[in-house]
Design a protein around this motif. Structure first.
Motif, PDB file in Angstrom:
ATOM      1  N   LEU A  46       0.699  -0.991  -0.158  1.00  0.00           N
ATOM      2  CA  LEU A  46       0.178  -0.075   0.071  1.00  0.00           C
ATOM      3  C   LEU A  46       0.887   0.646   0.207  1.00  0.00           C
ATOM      4  CD1 LEU A  46      -2.916  -1.169   2.258  1.00  0.00           C
ATOM      5  CD2 LEU A  46      -3.008  -0.847   0.193  1.00  0.00           C
ATOM      6  N   THR A  47       1.578   0.938   0.443  1.00  0.00           N
ATOM      7  CA  THR A  47       2.792   2.154   0.393  1.00  0.00           C
ATOM      8  C   THR A  47       4.262   2.117  -0.452  1.00  0.00           C
ATOM      9  OG1 THR A  47       4.227   0.806   2.478  1.00  0.00           O
ATOM     10  CG2 THR A  47       2.358   2.635   2.856  1.00  0.00           C
ATOM     11  N   ARG A  48       4.643   0.986  -1.328  1.00  0.00           N
ATOM     12  CA  ARG A  48       5.098   1.034  -1.701  1.00  0.00           C
ATOM     13  C   ARG A  48       6.677   1.264  -1.643  1.00  0.00           C
ATOM     14  NH1 ARG A  48       3.316   1.282  -7.429  1.00  0.00           N
ATOM     15  NH2 ARG A  48       2.332   2.059  -7.111  1.00  0.00           N
ATOM     16  N   GLY A  49       6.908   0.854   0.005  1.00  0.00           N
ATOM     17  CA  GLY A  49       7.520   1.026   0.959  1.00  0.00           C
ATOM     18  C   GLY A  49       8.412   2.136   1.222  1.00  0.00           C
ATOM     19  N   ASN A  50       7.592   3.064   0.812  1.00  0.00           N
ATOM     20  CA  ASN A  50       8.112   4.888   1.483  1.00  0.00           C
ATOM     21  C   ASN A  50       7.293   5.145   2.374  1.00  0.00           C
ATOM     22  OD1 ASN A  50       8.672   5.674  -1.238  1.00  0.00           O
ATOM     23  ND2 ASN A  50       6.305   5.756  -1.729  1.00  0.00           N
ATOM     24  N   VAL A  51       8.202   6.114   2.653  1.00  0.00           N
ATOM     25  CA  VAL A  51       8.165   6.336   4.886  1.00  0.00           C
ATOM     26  C   VAL A  51       6.329   7.301   4.656  1.00  0.00           C
ATOM     27  CG1 VAL A  51       8.749   8.266   6.297  1.00  0.00           C
ATOM     28  CG2 VAL A  51      10.521   5.968   4.981  1.00  0.00           C
ATOM     29  N   ILE A  52       6.230   7.704   5.106  1.00  0.00           N
ATOM     30  CA  ILE A  52       5.208   8.352   5.709  1.00  0.00           C
ATOM     31  C   ILE A  52       5.660   9.607   6.734  1.00  0.00           C
ATOM     32  CG2 ILE A  52       2.943   9.600   6.074  1.00  0.00           C
ATOM     33  CD1 ILE A  52       1.764   6.615   5.182  1.00  0.00           C
ATOM     34  N   SER A  53       5.678  10.454   6.694  1.00  0.00           N
ATOM     35  CA  SER A  53       6.174  11.391   7.485  1.00  0.00           C
ATOM     36  C   SER A  53       5.733  13.233   7.605  1.00  0.00           C
ATOM     37  CB  SER A  53       8.112  11.396   7.647  1.00  0.00           C
ATOM     38  OG  SER A  53       7.901  12.415   6.483  1.00  0.00           O
ATOM     39  N   GLY A  54       5.640  13.625   8.641  1.00  0.00           N
ATOM     40  CA  GLY A  54       5.006  15.375   9.179  1.00  0.00           C
ATOM     41  C   GLY A  54       3.749  15.275  10.244  1.00  0.00           C
ATOM     42  N   PHE A  55       4.044  14.981  11.284  1.00  0.00           N
ATOM     43  CA  PHE A  55       2.996  14.780  12.427  1.00  0.00           C
ATOM     44  C   PHE A  55       2.717  16.152  12.993  1.00  0.00           C
ATOM     45  CE2 PHE A  55       4.218  10.082  11.033  1.00  0.00           C
ATOM     46  CZ  PHE A  55       3.355  10.142  10.646  1.00  0.00           C
ATOM     47  N   PRO A  56       1.440  16.541  13.171  1.00  0.00           N
ATOM     48  CA  PRO A  56       1.374  17.297  14.646  1.00  0.00           C
ATOM     49  C   PRO A  56       2.136  17.091  15.204  1.00  0.00           C
ATOM     50  CG  PRO A  56      -0.926  16.311  13.860  1.00  0.00           C
ATOM     51  CD  PRO A  56       0.493  15.533  13.040  1.00  0.00           C
ATOM     52  N   GLU A  57       2.396  18.211  16.636  1.00  0.00           N
ATOM     53  CA  GLU A  57       3.265  18.618  17.427  1.00  0.00           C
ATOM     54  C   GLU A  57       2.630  17.574  18.605  1.00  0.00           C
ATOM     55  OE1 GLU A  57       4.292  22.712  18.613  1.00  0.00           O
ATOM     56  OE2 GLU A  57       5.728  22.728  17.056  1.00  0.00           O
ATOM     57  N   THR A  58       1.239  17.698  18.874  1.00  0.00           N
ATOM     58  CA  THR A  58       0.653  16.675  19.637  1.00  0.00           C
ATOM     59  C   THR A  58       0.832  15.663  19.327  1.00  0.00           C
ATOM     60  OG1 THR A  58      -1.136  16.816  18.585  1.00  0.00           O
ATOM     61  CG2 THR A  58      -0.427  18.363  20.628  1.00  0.00           C
ATOM     62  N   ILE A  59       0.982  14.991  18.512  1.00  0.00           N
ATOM     63  CA  ILE A  59       1.678  13.164  17.950  1.00  0.00           C
ATOM     64  C   ILE A  59       2.935  13.312  18.407  1.00  0.00           C
ATOM     65  CG2 ILE A  59       1.933  11.572  16.689  1.00  0.00           C
ATOM     66  CD1 ILE A  59      -0.978  11.915  17.386  1.00  0.00           C
ATOM     67  N   VAL A  60       3.836  13.919  17.832  1.00  0.00           N
ATOM     68  CA  VAL A  60       5.309  13.993  18.179  1.00  0.00           C
ATOM     69  C   VAL A  60       5.606  13.932  19.768  1.00  0.00           C
ATOM     70  CG1 VAL A  60       7.759  15.020  17.738  1.00  0.00           C
ATOM     71  CG2 VAL A  60       5.785  15.051  15.334  1.00  0.00           C
ATOM     72  N   PHE A  61       5.316  15.067  20.252  1.00  0.00           N
ATOM     73  CA  PHE A  61       5.252  14.647  21.522  1.00  0.00           C
ATOM     74  C   PHE A  61       5.098  13.863  22.757  1.00  0.00           C
ATOM     75  CE2 PHE A  61       3.695  15.460  25.897  1.00  0.00           C
ATOM     76  CZ  PHE A  61       4.765  16.063  26.579  1.00  0.00           C
ATOM     77  N   ILE A  62       4.717  13.096  22.045  1.00  0.00           N
ATOM     78  CA  ILE A  62       4.046  11.333  22.956  1.00  0.00           C
ATOM     79  C   ILE A  62       5.504  10.517  22.321  1.00  0.00           C
ATOM     80  CG2 ILE A  62       3.211   8.791  22.728  1.00  0.00           C
ATOM     81  CD1 ILE A  62       0.351   9.919  21.473  1.00  0.00           C
ATOM     82  N   GLY A  63       6.320  10.763  21.557  1.00  0.00           N
ATOM     83  CA  GLY A  63       7.746  10.242  22.044  1.00  0.00           C
ATOM     84  C   GLY A  63       8.362  11.135  21.684  1.00  0.00           C
ATOM     85  N   ASN A  64       8.764  12.038  21.997  1.00  0.00           N
ATOM     86  CA  ASN A  64       9.921  13.522  22.297  1.00  0.00           C
ATOM     87  C   ASN A  64       9.846  13.868  23.640  1.00  0.00           C
ATOM     88  OD1 ASN A  64      11.504  12.356  19.822  1.00  0.00           O
ATOM     89  ND2 ASN A  64       8.686  12.525  19.105  1.00  0.00           N
ATOM     90  N   GLY A  65       8.354  13.959  23.973  1.00  0.00           N
ATOM     91  CA  GLY A  65       8.173  15.138  25.249  1.00  0.00           C
ATOM     92  C   GLY A  65       8.703  14.596  26.627  1.00  0.00           C
ATOM     93  N   THR A  66       8.422  15.254  27.179  1.00  0.00           N
ATOM     94  CA  THR A  66       9.043  15.066  28.432  1.00  0.00           C
ATOM     95  C   THR A  66       7.618  15.908  29.517  1.00  0.00           C
ATOM     96  OG1 THR A  66      10.200  17.289  28.655  1.00  0.00           O
ATOM     97  CG2 THR A  66      10.998  14.897  28.231  1.00  0.00           C
ATOM     98  N   ILE A  67       7.716  15.043  31.062  1.00  0.00           N
ATOM     99  CA  ILE A  67       6.923  16.068  31.824  1.00  0.00           C
ATOM    100  C   ILE A  67       8.116  16.359  32.562  1.00  0.00           C
ATOM    101  CG2 ILE A  67       4.621  15.675  32.970  1.00  0.00           C
ATOM    102  CD1 ILE A  67       3.139  14.087  30.857  1.00  0.00           C
ATOM    103  N   LEU A  68       8.207  17.110  33.583  1.00  0.00           N
ATOM    104  CA  LEU A  68       8.481  17.666  34.866  1.00  0.00           C
ATOM    105  C   LEU A  68      10.271  16.525  34.707  1.00  0.00           C
ATOM    106  CD1 LEU A  68       6.348  16.742  37.477  1.00  0.00           C
ATOM    107  CD2 LEU A  68       7.386  19.240  36.614  1.00  0.00           C
ATOM    108  N   GLY A  69      10.719  16.371  33.357  1.00  0.00           N
ATOM    109  CA  GLY A  69      11.716  15.629  33.127  1.00  0.00           C
ATOM    110  C   GLY A  69      12.098  14.163  32.278  1.00  0.00           C
ATOM    111  N   VAL A  70      10.611  13.739  32.406  1.00  0.00           N
ATOM    112  CA  VAL A  70      10.860  12.126  32.955  1.00  0.00           C
ATOM    113  C   VAL A  70       9.908  12.558  31.081  1.00  0.00           C
ATOM    114  CG1 VAL A  70       9.354  10.122  33.248  1.00  0.00           C
ATOM    115  CG2 VAL A  70      10.050  11.795  34.617  1.00  0.00           C
ATOM    116  N   PRO A  71      10.797  11.668  30.077  1.00  0.00           N
ATOM    117  CA  PRO A  71       9.903  11.323  28.836  1.00  0.00           C
ATOM    118  C   PRO A  71       8.754  10.763  29.821  1.00  0.00           C
ATOM    119  CG  PRO A  71      12.323  10.138  28.752  1.00  0.00           C
ATOM    120  CD  PRO A  71      11.728  10.370  30.324  1.00  0.00           C
ATOM    121  N   PHE A  72       7.203  11.552  28.141  1.00  0.00           N
ATOM    122  CA  PHE A  72       6.131  11.219  28.233  1.00  0.00           C
ATOM    123  C   PHE A  72       6.226   9.181  27.769  1.00  0.00           C
ATOM    124  CE2 PHE A  72       1.920  10.530  25.993  1.00  0.00           C
ATOM    125  CZ  PHE A  72       1.471  10.791  27.238  1.00  0.00           C
TER     126      PHE A  72
END
Length: 340
Positions: free
Chosen positions: A158-184
Motif C-alpha cells: 500500500l505504501t510501496r515501501g515509502n515513508v510517511i512523515s510530518g505529524f502534528p506536534e501533539t503526536i510527536v510529543f508522545i515520543g519526544n516530549g517530557t513531563i518534569l524531565g520524564v519522557p512521556f
C-alpha cells in the motif's frame, strides 16, 4: 488423585522465579552498572545518558509486554512488529490525508480518528490471530507467521515501501516530549505495564492465562473456555503492539513498513531473561521490566564505548542462549525433566 489446575497454578506461582528472578536481575543490573560506571566514567552516569535510555526503552518495552502475553499462554506472537508498522502506517495515512487544512475541533478530531483507525487495525489482526489459534487449532508460530507476512505485505504494497512523515506536534510529543524531565513515552510504558500486571496477578482472566500456559487441556476440562481466553489474549497483545506503533511513529515522526524489525527477537529475549517460561505458565511484568533495563544499560554502555551495534545484538543473542540453556542443564544435572 491429580492436582486441580487452580492449585497447580498457585503452587507454580509461589515457586516462580518471581522473587528469585527479580533478585538475580537486580544483582545483575547493579553489577553491570558498577562495571560500566568504572569503565566509562561520568559519561555513563550523566543525566543525558539516563534520559537517552529512558527515551529508547518504551517502544521495545511495550512490544515485549505484547510478546509476554502470548508466551504466558504457551504461545508466541511473531506478528507484533508487522502489526505495529501496519497500525502506524494507518495512523500516518489518516493524518497525512486529513490534517492539512484542519483546525480547531476538526484538528483534534482527525488525530483521534487516526489513532482510533490504527487501533481498529491492530484489534483486527489480534482477532485473526486469536481465531486461527483458538478456534482452528493452528500452531501459534504458524498462525502469527502468516499474519506477520500478511501485514508486512499489505504495508509494503500500500505504501510501496515509502515513508510517511510530518505529524502534528501533539503526536510527536508522545515520543519526544517530557513531563518534569520524564519522557512521556516512558509514562506510556508505565501506563501499559501497570494494568497488565494487575490483570495477570489480580483478575480471574489473568489466572486463566497462567492456567492455560501451565496445562491447556486440564484447564479446558476444568470448565474454562480456553478458546475465548486465547482470543482475548491475542487481541490484547495486538493492541499493545498498536500502542508501541503510536510511540514509534511519534518518536521518529514518520511511519514505514520496516521499522523495528530487529525488535522481534529482542522482545522474546527480554521476556525470557525476565523470568517468563517460553513454554508458558510462568512470568511477571516486574521481571520483564528489569530485563529491559538490563538490556538497555548494555546497549547504551556499548554505544558509549563505540562498540558496533551488531556486537550488542551478538551479546543479546548469547544472553538468550544462556538464559534458555542454563535451567535445562540444571534440571538434567538434578536428574529431572519438565513435565508437560
Amino acid at each position: 488423585m491429580s492436582e486441580a489446575p487452580g492449585i497447580s497454578l498457585r503452587g507454580r506461582m509461589a515457586g516462580l522465579a518471581g522473587r528469585g528472578t527479580s533478585t538475580t536481575l537486580i544483582l545483575l543490573l547493579m553489577t553491570l552498572w558498577a562495571v560500566f560506571a568504572i569503565a566509562i566514567g561520568d559519561r555513563f552516569l550523566s543525566i543525558n545518558t539516563l534520559q537517552s535510555m529512558a527515551f529508547q526503552m518504551p517502544e521495545l518495552g511495550i512490544l515485549s509486554l505484547a510478546m509476554m502475553l502470548a508466551l504466558l499462554s504457551g504461545g508466541l506472537n511473531l506478528s507484533i512488529i508487522a502489526t505495529a508498522n501496519l497500525t502506524g502506517l494507518t495512523i500516518a495515512f489518516v493524518l497525512a490525508r486529513y490534517i492539512p487544512g484542519s483546525e480547531g475541533i476538526a484538528w483534534v478530531g482527525v488525530q483521534v480518528l487516526a489513532i482510533a483507525a490504527g487501533f481498529a487495525v491492530a484489534a483486527l489482526v489480534g482477532l485473526v490471530n486469536g481465531f486461527i489459534i483458538a478456534y482452528l487449532g493452528v500452531s501459534p508460530i504458524l498462525a502469527t507467521l502468516g499474519t506477520m507476512t500478511l501485514c508486512k505485505g499489505l504495508a509494503i504494497g500500500l505504501t510501496r515501501g515509502n515513508v510517511i512523515s510530518g505529524f502534528p506536534e501533539t503526536i510527536v510529543f508522545i515520543g519526544n516530549g517530557t513531563i518534569l524531565g520524564v519522557p512521556f513515552a516512558l509514562i506510556v510504558l508505565a501506563l501499559c505495564a501497570l494494568p497488565v500486571a494487575i490483570m495477570l496477578n489480580a483478575t480471574p482472566f489473568g489466572a486463566k492465562v497462567y492456567m492455560i500456559g501451565s496445562n491447556e487441556k486440564a484447564t479446558r476440562y476444568s470448565g474454562v473456555d480456553t478458546r475465548a481466553v486465547l482470543l482475548k489474549l491475542y487481541v490484547l497483545s495486538s493492541l499493545l503492539a498498536g500502542v508501541a506503533a503510536v510511540v514509534m511513529l511519534a518518536r521518529f515522526n514518520s511511519a514505514n513498513a520496516a521499522y523495528g524489525e530487529s525488535y522481534l527477537l529482542v522482545t522474546i529475549l527480554a521476556a525470557v531473561l525476565g523470568g517468563v517460561d517460553p513454554f508458558g505458565g510462568f512470568g511477571k511484568v516486574g521481571g520483564l521490566l528489569l530485563a529491559l533495563i538490563i538490556l538497555q544499560v548494555i546497549s547504551s554502555a556499548f554505544n558509549l564505548l563505540n562498540f558496533s551495534q551488531f556486537l550488542t545484538l551478538a551479546i543479546w543473542g548469547g544472553i538468550l542462549i544462556a538464559v534458555a540453556a542454563v535451567p535445562n542443564l540444571r534440571r538434567k544435572a538434578q536428574g529431572g525433566g519438565r513435565q508437560r
